[in-house]
Every structure is written in C-alpha cells, then in structure tokens.
Scaffold this motif. Structure first.
Motif, PDB file in Angstrom:
ATOM      1  N   ALA A 198      28.386  42.478  39.902  1.00 13.11           N
ATOM      2  CA  ALA A 198      29.607  41.430  40.396  1.00 13.11           C
ATOM      3  C   ALA A 198      29.916  40.789  39.208  1.00 13.11           C
ATOM      4  O   ALA A 198      31.192  40.403  38.793  1.00 13.11           O
ATOM      5  CB  ALA A 198      28.795  40.522  41.348  1.00 13.11           C
ATOM      6  N   SER A 199      29.318  40.389  38.240  1.00  6.23           N
ATOM      7  CA  SER A 199      29.348  39.538  37.022  1.00  6.23           C
ATOM      8  C   SER A 199      30.333  40.508  35.987  1.00  6.23           C
ATOM      9  O   SER A 199      31.668  40.116  35.466  1.00  6.23           O
ATOM     10  CB  SER A 199      28.227  39.185  36.178  1.00  6.23           C
ATOM     11  N   LEU A 200      30.136  41.682  36.074  1.00  5.05           N
ATOM     12  CA  LEU A 200      31.200  42.693  35.041  1.00  5.05           C
ATOM     13  C   LEU A 200      32.574  42.937  35.805  1.00  5.05           C
ATOM     14  O   LEU A 200      33.623  42.746  35.136  1.00  5.05           O
ATOM     15  CB  LEU A 200      30.404  44.001  34.995  1.00  5.05           C
ATOM     16  N   ALA A 201      32.247  42.799  37.322  1.00  3.19           N
ATOM     17  CA  ALA A 201      33.548  42.867  38.040  1.00  3.19           C
ATOM     18  C   ALA A 201      34.568  41.594  37.784  1.00  3.19           C
ATOM     19  O   ALA A 201      35.731  41.625  37.658  1.00  3.19           O
ATOM     20  CB  ALA A 201      33.276  43.246  39.337  1.00  3.19           C
ATOM     21  N   LEU A 202      33.823  40.463  37.977  1.00  4.34           N
ATOM     22  CA  LEU A 202      34.388  39.253  37.672  1.00  4.34           C
ATOM     23  C   LEU A 202      35.224  39.119  36.304  1.00  4.34           C
ATOM     24  O   LEU A 202      36.182  38.725  35.988  1.00  4.34           O
ATOM     25  CB  LEU A 202      33.521  38.025  38.100  1.00  4.34           C
ATOM     26  N   LYS A 203      34.244  39.622  35.025  1.00  2.00           N
ATOM     27  CA  LYS A 203      34.786  39.607  33.885  1.00  2.00           C
ATOM     28  C   LYS A 203      36.029  40.304  33.647  1.00  2.00           C
ATOM     29  O   LYS A 203      37.037  40.071  33.147  1.00  2.00           O
ATOM     30  CB  LYS A 203      33.691  40.022  32.702  1.00  2.00           C
ATOM     31  N   ARG A 204      36.262  41.584  34.265  1.00  2.00           N
ATOM     32  CA  ARG A 204      37.388  42.532  34.237  1.00  2.00           C
ATOM     33  C   ARG A 204      38.482  42.142  34.803  1.00  2.00           C
ATOM     34  O   ARG A 204      39.560  42.275  34.540  1.00  2.00           O
ATOM     35  CB  ARG A 204      36.739  43.861  34.745  1.00  2.00           C
ATOM     36  N   GLN A 205      38.140  40.965  36.073  1.00  2.00           N
ATOM     37  CA  GLN A 205      39.307  40.694  36.847  1.00  2.00           C
ATOM     38  C   GLN A 205      39.564  39.066  36.220  1.00  2.00           C
ATOM     39  O   GLN A 205      40.437  38.331  36.922  1.00  2.00           O
ATOM     40  CB  GLN A 205      38.956  40.600  38.257  1.00  2.00           C
ATOM     41  N   ALA A 206      39.119  38.877  35.165  1.00  2.00           N
ATOM     42  CA  ALA A 206      39.428  37.422  34.738  1.00  2.00           C
ATOM     43  C   ALA A 206      40.691  37.381  34.047  1.00  2.00           C
ATOM     44  O   ALA A 206      40.776  37.354  32.784  1.00  2.00           O
ATOM     45  CB  ALA A 206      38.159  36.744  33.845  1.00  2.00           C
ATOM     46  N   THR A 207      41.829  37.285  34.766  1.00  3.65           N
ATOM     47  CA  THR A 207      43.186  37.167  33.996  1.00  3.65           C
ATOM     48  C   THR A 207      43.489  35.805  33.472  1.00  3.65           C
ATOM     49  O   THR A 207      43.260  35.071  34.271  1.00  3.65           O
ATOM     50  CB  THR A 207      44.006  37.887  34.996  1.00  3.65           C
ATOM     51  N   THR A 208      44.411  36.013  32.854  1.00  2.00           N
ATOM     52  CA  THR A 208      45.026  34.702  32.261  1.00  2.00           C
ATOM     53  C   THR A 208      45.615  33.901  33.495  1.00  2.00           C
ATOM     54  O   THR A 208      45.441  32.599  33.493  1.00  2.00           O
ATOM     55  CB  THR A 208      46.279  34.864  31.226  1.00  2.00           C
ATOM     56  N   PRO A 209      46.787  34.333  34.348  1.00  2.00           N
ATOM     57  CA  PRO A 209      47.180  33.679  35.573  1.00  2.00           C
ATOM     58  C   PRO A 209      45.964  33.163  36.470  1.00  2.00           C
ATOM     59  O   PRO A 209      45.986  32.021  37.022  1.00  2.00           O
ATOM     60  CB  PRO A 209      47.862  34.745  36.506  1.00  2.00           C
ATOM     61  N   ARG A 210      44.705  33.808  36.563  1.00  3.56           N
ATOM     62  CA  ARG A 210      43.821  33.044  37.428  1.00  3.56           C
ATOM     63  C   ARG A 210      43.339  32.077  36.538  1.00  3.56           C
ATOM     64  O   ARG A 210      42.768  31.072  37.309  1.00  3.56           O
ATOM     65  CB  ARG A 210      42.845  34.400  37.655  1.00  3.56           C
ATOM     66  N   LEU A 211      43.155  32.100  35.278  1.00  3.61           N
ATOM     67  CA  LEU A 211      42.588  31.100  34.500  1.00  3.61           C
ATOM     68  C   LEU A 211      43.469  29.871  34.631  1.00  3.61           C
ATOM     69  O   LEU A 211      42.964  28.575  34.614  1.00  3.61           O
ATOM     70  CB  LEU A 211      42.452  31.173  33.063  1.00  3.61           C
ATOM     71  N   LEU A 212      44.741  30.091  34.362  1.00  6.69           N
ATOM     72  CA  LEU A 212      45.736  28.808  34.335  1.00  6.69           C
ATOM     73  C   LEU A 212      45.821  28.190  36.028  1.00  6.69           C
ATOM     74  O   LEU A 212      45.779  27.070  36.217  1.00  6.69           O
ATOM     75  CB  LEU A 212      47.036  29.410  34.389  1.00  6.69           C
ATOM     76  N   ALA A 213      45.436  29.028  37.052  1.00  7.38           N
ATOM     77  CA  ALA A 213      45.321  28.495  38.300  1.00  7.38           C
ATOM     78  C   ALA A 213      44.209  27.660  38.357  1.00  7.38           C
ATOM     79  O   ALA A 213      44.237  26.623  39.012  1.00  7.38           O
ATOM     80  CB  ALA A 213      45.459  29.776  39.360  1.00  7.38           C
ATOM     81  N   ALA A 214      42.834  28.116  37.764  1.00 10.87           N
ATOM     82  CA  ALA A 214      41.738  27.384  37.830  1.00 10.87           C
ATOM     83  C   ALA A 214      42.052  26.072  36.973  1.00 10.87           C
ATOM     84  O   ALA A 214      41.631  25.079  37.560  1.00 10.87           O
ATOM     85  CB  ALA A 214      40.614  28.078  37.496  1.00 10.87           C
ATOM     86  N   THR A 215      42.728  26.172  36.005  1.00 10.13           N
ATOM     87  CA  THR A 215      42.767  24.939  35.119  1.00 10.13           C
ATOM     88  C   THR A 215      43.896  24.057  35.686  1.00 10.13           C
ATOM     89  O   THR A 215      43.518  22.753  35.549  1.00 10.13           O
ATOM     90  CB  THR A 215      43.199  25.534  33.634  1.00 10.13           C
ATOM     91  N   ALA A 216      44.945  24.414  36.506  1.00  7.94           N
ATOM     92  CA  ALA A 216      45.816  23.715  37.245  1.00  7.94           C
ATOM     93  C   ALA A 216      44.930  22.595  38.199  1.00  7.94           C
ATOM     94  O   ALA A 216      45.142  21.561  38.455  1.00  7.94           O
ATOM     95  CB  ALA A 216      46.895  24.234  37.868  1.00  7.94           C
ATOM     96  N   ALA A 217      44.092  23.415  38.737  1.00 11.54           N
ATOM     97  CA  ALA A 217      43.339  22.652  39.995  1.00 11.54           C
ATOM     98  C   ALA A 217      42.453  21.524  39.420  1.00 11.54           C
ATOM     99  O   ALA A 217      42.342  20.506  39.726  1.00 11.54           O
ATOM    100  CB  ALA A 217      42.550  23.694  40.820  1.00 11.54           C
TER     101      ALA A 217
END
Length: 234
Positions: free
Chosen positions: A149-168
């Motif tokens: 699971a952790s490797l899968a999350l790493k591979r899917q940790a995209t910039t848009p997802r980071l920005l969405a988390a940061t906005a929240a």
C-alpha cells in the motif's frame, strides 16, 4: 465513500487529498473528548487521556512507525541492514525510549497550552500530522521496491493531490489561527524536510514506518506551533 466498494492499490492515491480532512475529524473528536472530560476530571488526567486517545484513534500505527524508525536509524549498520531491521516486530531500546519521550512531550505540550489556544491546537495537530504524510510521500524518495500500500501511495502522490491536501490544510488553519496559518504550515514543512533529510542519511529512502514517525513528530510540534501562532504562552 459514500457507498461500500472494493478498493485496489491503483485507487489508493485518491485518498491522499483527504488525509488532512481525516486529521481534522480526529481533531474534532479530541476537542469533544476534552470538553466532556474537563468538567469531570483534573486537567493532568484529561491531558493524559488525550495523549492516549491520539494513540488509540490511530491504532498506534504511527507510533509503531516511530519505534521502528528509531530502532533502525540508531543502530550501527549499513542502510540496507537498517531497512531490514524495520521488519522486526520487537521494540528495541532506541525505539522504546523515543516513544516514551514523544508521549511525554505531547503531555507536557498539552499541559502548557494557554486557554485560548487549547481547542485550536487539539483540532489542528492531527491535521498537520496527516498533511505531513502527504508531503513526505510526494517530496522524498521511497526506500523499498516490494509491492504494498505504501509504495502504491508513493507512486500516486502527484502534485495536484499535494496541492489539494495543502489547500484543505490552509483553509482549516486560516479559520483556526487566522493570518498566521501559512507561517504554521511553512514551519511544519521545514520540520518535515529536516526529519526526512535525516532519515535519508541513514536509510535508502523513506518507508511506511518513517511516514508514521514524521507524523508523530509533527503532531507533537503542532501542539507548540499553534499557541505561538496565536500569541505565545504569555
């Protein structure tokens, strides 16, 4: 959500923007628990129960990561051997001491919270801890290549997802601490970078355990940063 469905490793990354939201919900539970218990128990007892609640609500998952990480980085071995040591289910001296000191630090931070900062700190500490996990996934190399699971999350940790988390996270911080919110987030980002950079000097990269360790450290730090953002301890 909102209906039951089967999730696969390919879909795990969709959850990343919601990590801070989950942290906010955990923070809301802490606030509710604090308000309910303070009318019945002594402040020190309430703070001890809140520290215990932080462990229980997360299933001790992140605390276990802290123990494993400290056991690995504090031993004299090659980076690969340290990585293998993290699979050992036993807690060794370094990890046990680190966990005890961290829990003690959280208790002390709760005891020192000024009245006006207490509820915002309880609300925001779990949020910042889980935002830290998203940042660590996105920003730093992963240490293992075995599927999980952790490797899968790493591979899917995209910039848009980071920005969405940061906005929240920024919205919640803005509502809770006002214009100092971005400063709290910047200080948290610096702490994440320092912790991740240190781990990379000892291990080939970050792992699920080190993400948990970073979350625990940030959670403790947030209990100090939020009062400072609201005017300090005076």
């Amino acid at each position: 959500m909102p209906r039951p469905h089967a999730a696969s490793a390919d879909h795990l990354g969709v959850a990343l923007p919601y990590f801070p939201v989950v942290g906010l919900l955990l923070g809301a539970l802490l606030v509710a628990l604090d308000l309910a218990l303070r009318a019945l128990l002594a402040p020190a007892v309430v703070d001890a129960l809140l520290v215990g609640a932080l462990v229980v609500l997360s299933g001790a998952l992140h605390l276990d990561g802290l123990v494993d990480t400290c056991d690995a980085v504090c031993t004299s071995a090659t980076p690969e051997a340290r990585l293998a040591l993290m699979h050992d289910s036993r807690a060794h001296d370094a990890g046990t001491v680190a966990a005890c000191l961290l829990l003690l630090g959280k208790f002390a931070a709760l005891q020192a919270l000024p009245g006006a900062a207490r509820l915002p700190a309880l609300l925001l500490a779990p949020l910042l801890a889980r935002w830290a996990i998203v940042v660590a996934y996105w920003g730093y190399p992963y240490g293992r290549r075995t599927p999980g699971a952790s490797l899968a999350l790493k591979r899917q940790a995209t910039t848009p997802r980071l920005l969405a988390a940061t906005a929240a996270a920024l919205v919640a911080l803005g509502l809770a601490v006002g214009v100092a919110g971005p400063l709290v987030l910047a200080a948290t980002a610096l702490a994440i970078h320092l912790a991740a950079s240190f781990v990379r000097t000892r291990l080939p990269g970050l792992t699920g355990d080190t993400y948990g360790a970073i979350a625990e450290l940030v959670e403790a730090l947030a209990l100090i940063l939020v009062p400072l953002a609201l005017g300090g301890y005076a």
